[in-house]
Design an enzyme around this catalytic site. Structure first.
Site, PDB file in Angstrom:
ATOM      1  N   THR A 168       0.857  -1.183   0.000  1.00  0.00           N
ATOM      2  CA  THR A 168       0.000   0.000   0.000  1.00  0.00           C
ATOM      3  C   THR A 168       0.893   1.233   0.000  1.00  0.00           C
ATOM      4  O   THR A 168       1.968   1.194   0.586  1.00  0.00           O
ATOM      5  CB  THR A 168      -0.863   0.010   1.276  1.00  0.00           C
ATOM      6  OG1 THR A 168      -1.636  -1.166   1.317  1.00  0.00           O
ATOM      7  CG2 THR A 168      -1.786   1.211   1.330  1.00  0.00           C
ATOM      8  N   VAL A 197     -12.798  -5.320  -0.296  1.00  0.00           N
ATOM      9  CA  VAL A 197     -12.276  -3.989  -0.037  1.00  0.00           C
ATOM     10  C   VAL A 197     -11.651  -4.010   1.347  1.00  0.00           C
ATOM     11  O   VAL A 197     -12.271  -4.473   2.306  1.00  0.00           O
ATOM     12  CB  VAL A 197     -13.403  -2.922  -0.100  1.00  0.00           C
ATOM     13  CG1 VAL A 197     -12.846  -1.544   0.250  1.00  0.00           C
ATOM     14  CG2 VAL A 197     -14.028  -2.908  -1.492  1.00  0.00           C
ATOM     15  N   GLY A 198     -10.420  -3.546   1.432  1.00  0.00           N
ATOM     16  CA  GLY A 198      -9.720  -3.539   2.720  1.00  0.00           C
ATOM     17  C   GLY A 198      -9.865  -2.219   3.442  1.00  0.00           C
ATOM     18  O   GLY A 198     -10.838  -1.493   3.250  1.00  0.00           O
ATOM     19  N   THR A 219      -0.795   1.193   6.551  1.00  0.00           N
ATOM     20  CA  THR A 219      -0.481   0.091   5.637  1.00  0.00           C
ATOM     21  C   THR A 219      -0.343  -1.182   6.468  1.00  0.00           C
ATOM     22  O   THR A 219      -0.008  -1.120   7.654  1.00  0.00           O
ATOM     23  CB  THR A 219       0.834   0.367   4.870  1.00  0.00           C
ATOM     24  OG1 THR A 219       1.257  -0.855   4.229  1.00  0.00           O
ATOM     25  CG2 THR A 219       1.951   0.828   5.778  1.00  0.00           C
ATOM     26  N   GLY A 220      -0.613  -2.316   5.841  1.00  0.00           N
ATOM     27  CA  GLY A 220      -0.497  -3.577   6.577  1.00  0.00           C
ATOM     28  C   GLY A 220      -1.691  -4.461   6.323  1.00  0.00           C
ATOM     29  O   GLY A 220      -2.334  -4.366   5.274  1.00  0.00           O
ATOM     30  N   HIS A 221      -2.032  -5.312   7.292  1.00  0.00           N
ATOM     31  CA  HIS A 221      -3.142  -6.245   7.113  1.00  0.00           C
ATOM     32  C   HIS A 221      -4.468  -5.510   7.255  1.00  0.00           C
ATOM     33  O   HIS A 221      -4.875  -5.110   8.349  1.00  0.00           O
ATOM     34  CB  HIS A 221      -3.054  -7.387   8.121  1.00  0.00           C
ATOM     35  CG  HIS A 221      -4.105  -8.429   7.888  1.00  0.00           C
ATOM     36  ND1 HIS A 221      -5.107  -8.682   8.780  1.00  0.00           N
ATOM     37  CD2 HIS A 221      -4.330  -9.236   6.810  1.00  0.00           C
ATOM     38  CE1 HIS A 221      -5.907  -9.624   8.278  1.00  0.00           C
ATOM     39  NE2 HIS A 221      -5.457  -9.967   7.092  1.00  0.00           N
ATOM     40  N   GLY A 222      -5.142  -5.325   6.107  1.00  0.00           N
ATOM     41  CA  GLY A 222      -6.336  -4.488   6.044  1.00  0.00           C
ATOM     42  C   GLY A 222      -7.424  -4.825   7.037  1.00  0.00           C
ATOM     43  O   GLY A 222      -7.974  -3.945   7.705  1.00  0.00           O
TER      44      GLY A 222
END
Length: 318
Positions: A168, A197-198, A219-222
């Protein structure tokens, strides 16, 4: 009182493979310099973050715009958000296809509609109305994204393993008027379900900006980020008196202990103090303040050079 302008950018938290390290570093540095140039010329924080993110969307090293990862069907579906801290205006798009710069579309949603989030087909129609050119999907797909998609289709593959490399992209800024803004853009998770969609397109999760406290992009695990509404959580901690760095670390730590999620954030507060923090192995980031450029990828890594010097080597590299 005039603020000194500051911009901070990230190119995604996760695991940055060795052979892509230089490209990621160069990409965030370029984005930060471009955003800073906008601020120096008297542009707004919103202009600066849009410009910085557009620069990374156009760079195939990042999972946004060109270079986005593919969903389970082998297609690119992108999400983006932008927010203006002055009046809490925001615009976002989700699951958009065949446009080069989702962040540009997100800004148009913010400025030309009464809405905050347009998705899929509706976003596509709006892009047409606004005269945004359609680009063939092949133009957005890199060899690397296709390879990874194929690998993840193999029966014994573990897409989770690859999710550690989540590119991201995002930017936060404060301009000379003291206005803050954030922007975030992504291609999402590799081999995600169609229509997934995250956090990126979700206000308060993928980003948040409020002149009263500051701005942040995540940013990272949505799914983990959405559970704790990470961007807004960081600003809440700053409202309680924490510095950007402590607020970021506290929120990331909470996300890790509460839901087992890893990620990274960039933050600027209303006083122009900034931070780039992450709980993953790496996150490419860069910032420009006081005509100095700082950047890094690994925990504890921070290079500094004068902006003039950085711009000179940029020009040579072009």
């Amino acid at each position: 009182s005039r603020m000194k302008p500051v911009i901070v950018v990230h190119g995604g938290a996760g695991r940055i493979f060795r052979e892509r390290e230089e490209g990621c570093r160069a990409g965030v540095v370029r984005a930060a310099l471009r955003g800073y140039r906008v601020l120096k010329q008297g542009g707004s924080a919103v202009d600066a973050v849009e410009e910085a993110v557009r620069s990374m969307e156009d760079d195939p090293h990042f999972n946004a715009g060109c270079g986005s990862v593919l969903n389970e069907k082998g297609e690119v579906e992108m999400d983006a958000i932008i927010m203006d801290g002055k009046n809490l205006d925001s615009g976002a798009v989700s699951a958009v296809k065949c446009i080069a710069n989702p962040i540009k579309l997100a800004r148009l949603v913010m400025e030309k509609t009464k809405h905050m989030l347009l998705t899929d087909h509706g976003a596509h129609l709006f892009a047409q109305t606004m005269g945004i050119p359609e680009v063939p999907e092949e133009k957005l797909i890199t060899e690397r994204s296709r390879e990874r998609w194929k690998k993840n289709l193999e029966p014994d593959s573990n897409p989770e393993e690859f999710q550690k490399d989540l590119g991201t992209v995002g930017a936060v800024a404060i301009d000379s008027e003291g206005n803050v803004a954030c922007a975030t853009s992504t291609g999402g998770l590799s081999n995600k379900m169609i229509g997934r969609v995250g956090d990126t397109a979700c206000i308060g999760s993928g980003g948040y900006a409020d002149n009263h406290s500051g701005a942040t992009s995540t940013t990272g695990h949505g799914e983990s980020i959405m559970k704790v509404v990470l961007a807004r959580l960081i600003l809440y901690h700053m409202e309680q008196g924490m510095s950007p760095e402590v607020a970021a670390d506290t929120a990331l730590d909470y996300m890790k202990t509460r839901v087992g999620g890893l990620g990274g954030v960039i933050v600027v507060n209303k006083a122009g103090e900034w931070a780039a923090r992450f709980s993953t192995k790496q996150m490419s980031w860069a910032t420009v303040e006081d005509d100095n450029l700082h950047y890094g990828i690994y925990a504890g890594e921070k290079h500094t050079k004068p902006v003039d010097e950085a711009l000179a080597s940029e020009r040579e590299g072009l």
